[in-house]
Design an enzyme around this catalytic site. Sequence first.
Site, PDB file in Angstrom:
ATOM      1  N   ASN A  17       0.863  -1.186   0.000  1.00 58.23           N
ATOM      2  CA  ASN A  17       0.000   0.000   0.000  1.00 58.23           C
ATOM      3  C   ASN A  17       0.899   1.235   0.000  1.00 58.23           C
ATOM      4  OD1 ASN A  17      -1.876   1.985   0.457  1.00 58.23           O
ATOM      5  ND2 ASN A  17      -2.457   1.303   2.516  1.00 58.23           N
ATOM      6  N   LYS A  21       0.014   4.247  -0.299  1.00 59.17           N
ATOM      7  CA  LYS A  21      -0.702   5.386   0.296  1.00 59.17           C
ATOM      8  C   LYS A  21      -0.557   6.633  -0.584  1.00 59.17           C
ATOM      9  CE  LYS A  21      -0.316   3.174   4.707  1.00 59.17           C
ATOM     10  NZ  LYS A  21      -0.287   3.256   6.141  1.00 59.17           N
ATOM     11  N   HIS A  57      -9.829   0.720   5.506  1.00 61.50           N
ATOM     12  CA  HIS A  57      -8.489   0.913   6.065  1.00 61.50           C
ATOM     13  C   HIS A  57      -8.600   1.891   7.230  1.00 61.50           C
ATOM     14  CE1 HIS A  57      -4.366   2.312   6.472  1.00 61.50           C
ATOM     15  NE2 HIS A  57      -4.002   1.192   5.878  1.00 61.50           N
ATOM     16  N   GLU A  63      -6.991   4.369   8.094  1.00 62.67           N
ATOM     17  CA  GLU A  63      -6.890   5.802   7.749  1.00 62.67           C
ATOM     18  C   GLU A  63      -8.197   6.312   7.164  1.00 62.67           C
ATOM     19  OE1 GLU A  63      -3.215   5.337   5.584  1.00 62.67           O
ATOM     20  OE2 GLU A  63      -2.270   4.840   7.492  1.00 62.67           O
ATOM     21  N   GLU A  96      -5.513  -5.292  10.985  1.00 62.11           N
ATOM     22  CA  GLU A  96      -4.540  -4.209  11.101  1.00 62.11           C
ATOM     23  C   GLU A  96      -4.825  -3.411  12.370  1.00 62.11           C
ATOM     24  OE1 GLU A  96      -2.536  -3.150   7.292  1.00 62.11           O
ATOM     25  OE2 GLU A  96      -4.307  -1.894   7.357  1.00 62.11           O
ATOM     26  N   GLY A 132       2.007   2.286  10.718  1.00 63.03           N
ATOM     27  CA  GLY A 132       2.894   3.424  10.500  1.00 63.03           C
ATOM     28  C   GLY A 132       3.588   3.922  11.765  1.00 63.03           C
ATOM     29  N   SER A 172       3.195  -1.978  10.401  1.00 61.77           N
ATOM     30  CA  SER A 172       4.644  -1.840  10.603  1.00 61.77           C
ATOM     31  C   SER A 172       5.439  -3.106  10.271  1.00 61.77           C
ATOM     32  CB  SER A 172       4.951  -1.386  12.040  1.00 61.77           C
ATOM     33  OG  SER A 172       4.412  -0.109  12.274  1.00 61.77           O
TER      34      SER A 172
HETATM   35  P1  PGA Z   1       2.596   0.288   7.672  1.00 64.74           P
HETATM   36  O1  PGA Z   1       1.146   0.420   6.993  1.00 64.74           O
HETATM   37  O2  PGA Z   1       3.184  -1.007   7.176  1.00 64.74           O
HETATM   38  O3  PGA Z   1       3.357   1.491   7.205  1.00 64.74           O
HETATM   39  O4  PGA Z   1       2.374   0.253   9.147  1.00 64.74           O
HETATM   40  C1  PGA Z   1       0.300  -0.675   6.925  1.00 64.74           C
HETATM   41  C2  PGA Z   1      -1.018  -0.284   6.333  1.00 64.74           C
HETATM   42  O5  PGA Z   1      -1.416   0.877   6.416  1.00 64.74           O
HETATM   43  O6  PGA Z   1      -1.709  -1.117   5.756  1.00 64.74           O
END
Ligand code: PGA
Length: 260
Positions: free
Chosen positions: A11, A13, A96, A98, A168, A174, A214
């Site tokens: 992803n 983003k 997701h 976010e 998640e 992140g 992460s």
């Molecule tokens: P990240 O993001 O690996 O940077 O923690 C994972 C995600 O948002 O799916």
Amino acid sequence: MASDKKLIIGNWKMNLGVHESSLFLHRLANEVKIHRNVDVIIAPTMLALQTLSLQVNYKQFKLAAQNFYWRDHGAYTGEVSATNLRGIVQYGLVGHSERRHVFNESDKDTRAKVQAAIRNGIRPILCVGETTNERTAGETRDVIHDQLIGGLANVTSEELSQVVIAYEPVWAIGTGKNAVPSDVTEAVVTIRHQLKHLYGAKAANEVQVLYGGSVTADSAADYLALNEIDGLLVGGASLDEKAFSTIIEKAHRSINSGKK
Ligand code: PGA
């Protein structure tokens, strides 16, 4: 574990513009080996999807939308529908963290998007997971339960095979804070239990369930070794071609090592 195939999703983003995405995919294509037992999916910015769809070798990568609107057409200025994305992406992220927490998307929105994806022949990747506060309050199971019921309410058992679930935990996305593998196992067992309750054991076992939060080239193998998970949803580390290709190699090896 749903099958002896692994799914690795990158992803990107809101990083990499059209030109950068194209260059990065080119570099990634040189780095990533094609394995029949690993499906690799890239979710670039919406703007780059069409360019990448013409560039990509579909044996090597599939494409996912990071987001889309749930109606198919109409006066919805600025939105892109799953119908618009037909033929360009094979997968779409839904719910997701976010989207849920920065853009206040509700379970109702999430449910409508899962439906829109399925209606348009796009496999939804439904993301679920608890926040730090919910975790501290011991509400992880309840959150997973509510988000699954909320997202899947109109999905039939035949349609369930199209759905991928990603666990998640919001506090791990992140942040560099990894969920320990035993926590991931517990959450994924909860997810499968809930799916079994809703759809029966056979359908529940066939759903691919991923972990995300992460994940790095170093930590990937610990998750991939878990019998309960079918792959990884990778954010930050998917923007580094060496790290991402290492994760893909580890997915391949996790199956070949006989653990999977
Ligand atoms: P990240 O993001 O690996 O940077 O923690 C994972 C995600 O948002 O799916």
